[in-house]
Design a protein around this motif. Structure first.
Motif, PDB file in Angstrom:
ATOM      1  N   LEU A   1      18.142  28.731  -0.735  1.00  0.00           N
ATOM      2  CA  LEU A   1      16.833  28.568  -1.370  1.00  0.00           C
ATOM      3  C   LEU A   1      15.721  29.145  -0.504  1.00  0.00           C
ATOM      4  O   LEU A   1      14.761  29.731  -1.014  1.00  0.00           O
ATOM      5  CB  LEU A   1      16.574  27.087  -1.653  1.00  0.00           C
ATOM      6  CG  LEU A   1      17.470  26.449  -2.718  1.00  0.00           C
ATOM      7  CD1 LEU A   1      17.168  24.968  -2.855  1.00  0.00           C
ATOM      8  CD2 LEU A   1      17.304  27.155  -4.061  1.00  0.00           C
ATOM      9  N   VAL A   2      15.844  28.983   0.800  1.00  0.00           N
ATOM     10  CA  VAL A   2      14.856  29.581   1.703  1.00  0.00           C
ATOM     11  C   VAL A   2      14.909  31.103   1.600  1.00  0.00           C
ATOM     12  O   VAL A   2      13.876  31.779   1.506  1.00  0.00           O
ATOM     13  CB  VAL A   2      15.103  29.127   3.155  1.00  0.00           C
ATOM     14  CG1 VAL A   2      14.232  29.920   4.122  1.00  0.00           C
ATOM     15  CG2 VAL A   2      14.825  27.637   3.297  1.00  0.00           C
ATOM     16  N   ALA A   3      16.126  31.647   1.598  1.00  0.00           N
ATOM     17  CA  ALA A   3      16.278  33.103   1.535  1.00  0.00           C
ATOM     18  C   ALA A   3      15.943  33.661   0.161  1.00  0.00           C
ATOM     19  O   ALA A   3      15.582  34.838   0.038  1.00  0.00           O
ATOM     20  CB  ALA A   3      17.709  33.487   1.909  1.00  0.00           C
ATOM     21  N   GLY A   4      16.053  32.832  -0.883  1.00  0.00           N
ATOM     22  CA  GLY A   4      15.848  33.328  -2.243  1.00  0.00           C
ATOM     23  C   GLY A   4      14.474  33.061  -2.808  1.00  0.00           C
ATOM     24  O   GLY A   4      14.263  33.233  -4.020  1.00  0.00           O
ATOM     25  N   ALA A   5      13.541  32.662  -1.968  1.00  0.00           N
ATOM     26  CA  ALA A   5      12.195  32.352  -2.465  1.00  0.00           C
ATOM     27  C   ALA A   5      11.506  33.572  -3.067  1.00  0.00           C
ATOM     28  O   ALA A   5      10.610  33.444  -3.902  1.00  0.00           O
ATOM     29  CB  ALA A   5      11.347  31.784  -1.333  1.00  0.00           C
ATOM     30  N   SER A   6      11.936  34.769  -2.663  1.00  0.00           N
ATOM     31  CA  SER A   6      11.285  35.994  -3.142  1.00  0.00           C
ATOM     32  C   SER A   6      11.836  36.482  -4.479  1.00  0.00           C
ATOM     33  O   SER A   6      11.371  37.501  -4.997  1.00  0.00           O
ATOM     34  CB  SER A   6      11.459  37.106  -2.098  1.00  0.00           C
ATOM     35  OG  SER A   6      12.837  37.392  -1.897  1.00  0.00           O
ATOM     36  N   LEU A   7      12.802  35.779  -5.051  1.00  0.00           N
ATOM     37  CA  LEU A   7      13.401  36.237  -6.301  1.00  0.00           C
ATOM     38  C   LEU A   7      12.495  36.024  -7.508  1.00  0.00           C
ATOM     39  O   LEU A   7      12.756  36.563  -8.576  1.00  0.00           O
ATOM     40  CB  LEU A   7      14.733  35.517  -6.541  1.00  0.00           C
ATOM     41  CG  LEU A   7      15.900  35.926  -5.646  1.00  0.00           C
ATOM     42  CD1 LEU A   7      17.118  35.081  -5.963  1.00  0.00           C
ATOM     43  CD2 LEU A   7      16.216  37.404  -5.814  1.00  0.00           C
ATOM     44  N   GLY A   8      11.479  35.238  -7.347  1.00  0.00           N
ATOM     45  CA  GLY A   8      10.611  34.931  -8.477  1.00  0.00           C
ATOM     46  C   GLY A   8      10.620  33.447  -8.756  1.00  0.00           C
ATOM     47  O   GLY A   8      11.622  32.758  -8.520  1.00  0.00           O
ATOM     48  N   GLY A   9       9.501  32.950  -9.278  1.00  0.00           N
ATOM     49  CA  GLY A   9       9.332  31.520  -9.456  1.00  0.00           C
ATOM     50  C   GLY A   9      10.376  30.868 -10.332  1.00  0.00           C
ATOM     51  O   GLY A   9      10.969  29.855  -9.962  1.00  0.00           O
ATOM     52  N   ARG A  10      10.638  31.439 -11.506  1.00  0.00           N
ATOM     53  CA  ARG A  10      11.549  30.788 -12.448  1.00  0.00           C
ATOM     54  C   ARG A  10      12.985  30.801 -11.932  1.00  0.00           C
ATOM     55  O   ARG A  10      13.699  29.800 -12.052  1.00  0.00           O
ATOM     56  CB  ARG A  10      11.468  31.468 -13.809  1.00  0.00           C
ATOM     57  CG  ARG A  10      10.107  31.360 -14.488  1.00  0.00           C
ATOM     58  CD  ARG A  10      10.187  31.838 -15.917  1.00  0.00           C
ATOM     59  NE  ARG A  10      10.943  30.900 -16.735  1.00  0.00           N
ATOM     60  CZ  ARG A  10      11.519  31.226 -17.897  1.00  0.00           C
ATOM     61  NH1 ARG A  10      11.453  32.470 -18.338  1.00  0.00           N
ATOM     62  NH2 ARG A  10      12.172  30.326 -18.592  1.00  0.00           N
ATOM     63  N   VAL A  11      13.421  31.916 -11.376  1.00  0.00           N
ATOM     64  CA  VAL A  11      14.784  31.980 -10.840  1.00  0.00           C
ATOM     65  C   VAL A  11      14.952  30.977  -9.705  1.00  0.00           C
ATOM     66  O   VAL A  11      15.941  30.235  -9.645  1.00  0.00           O
ATOM     67  CB  VAL A  11      15.118  33.402 -10.350  1.00  0.00           C
ATOM     68  CG1 VAL A  11      16.470  33.418  -9.643  1.00  0.00           C
ATOM     69  CG2 VAL A  11      15.121  34.384 -11.512  1.00  0.00           C
TER      70      VAL A  11
END
Length: 270
Positions: A128-138
């Motif tokens: 989740l820390v690494a994926g924060a840049s994927l976009g809000g909804r994702v």
């Protein structure tokens, strides 16, 4: 001297009870935080609220932290031979070497579930820390799905199969590990294969989150590729170690017997 001795025993007994209640409380707190994270994260994904997304993610981190606390408390109980806990009494004894006492953490059903939940919480938090840049909804939906999975395990641990159940009478010694598990393979095979199972939840959660968010690009694949490779590598190592261990300890006469446990481990690897 007798009153002082009795007072010491009472204090030790109180500490044991507190340890059991702390562990059970940590699991319950983790369940509450996990459920809150799931509900809020799905709501945040629908509303596309950055504030709620952040709160939901932090609630997941809190649930993972409570799981880690429960794991530490159980390991302390094992290493200190706290036989007032049913799990400790059933899976360790005073004659077991320290390394295998520590491995008793995942020597039974309750401990294995707690270990699985611990790895899920840690890897889920990292993803989740690494994926924060994927976009809000994702990010929100991924948090929600991971929180649902984490909450399921925490519910089982807190309500159905708790490793912190207390015995009414504390025995002087425990039953010890299953004789088959009193081997060096116990230190490496179970934690590796269980970590592999837990790690597969990461790519699943982000794939499902991308579908829910209507994202059809490859961004989530790039993000979860490292976690998918980690899960596959752990499962590969776990399968190979399991083959060696079965041949080494059980003497099956072969490295693969197509029994249900082996098949369950093989399916996600494929």
């Amino acid at each position: 001297m007798a009153p002082a001795t009795d007072a010491g025993k009472s204090a030790a007994g109180l500490g044991v009870v507190i340890l059991g209640y702390l562990g059970a409380g940590a699991l319950l707190a983790g369940l509450v935080l996990g459920g809150f994270s799931a509900l809020l994260s799905f709501w945040a994904g629908i509303r596309e609220s950055p504030v709620f997304i952040q709160i939901g993610r932090r609630a997941f981190f809190g649930a993972a932290a409570m799981t880690a606390l429960a794991a530490v408390l159980l390991e302390v109980a094992l290493l200190t031979h706290d036989f007032s806990l049913a799990y400790v009494a059933e899976h360790t004894d005073l004659s077991t070497p320290t390394a295998l006492v520590a491995a008793g953490f995942y020597g039974g059903q309750e401990g294995s579930l707690l270990y699985w939940t611990l790895i899920l919480g840690l890897l889920g938090s990292a993803s989740l820390v690494a994926g924060a840049s994927l976009g809000g909804r994702v990010a929100a939906y991924a948090t929600g799905i991971l929180a649902v999975i984490l909450s399921f395990f925490l519910f089982v641990l807190a309500v159905v199969a708790s490793p912190f159940d207390l015995l009414s009478i504390t025995p002087p010694d425990g039953l010890g590990l299953n004789p088959v598990l009193r081997d060096g393979g116990m230190l490496i095979h179970p934690p590796v294969v269980l970590a592999g199972f837990a790690a597969f939840a990461i790519p699943f959660s982000f794939a499902a989150a991308s579908l829910l968010a209507g994202r059809v690009d490859a961004a989530w694949i790039r993000h979860t590729r490292r976690f998918a490779l980690l899960a596959w590598s752990l499962q590969t190592a776990g399968l190979l170690l399991g083959m060696w261990w079965a041949y080494h300890v059980l003497g099956w006469g072969g490295y693969w017997g197509w029994d249900p446990v082996e098949n369950v481990a093989l399916m996600p690897w494929l």
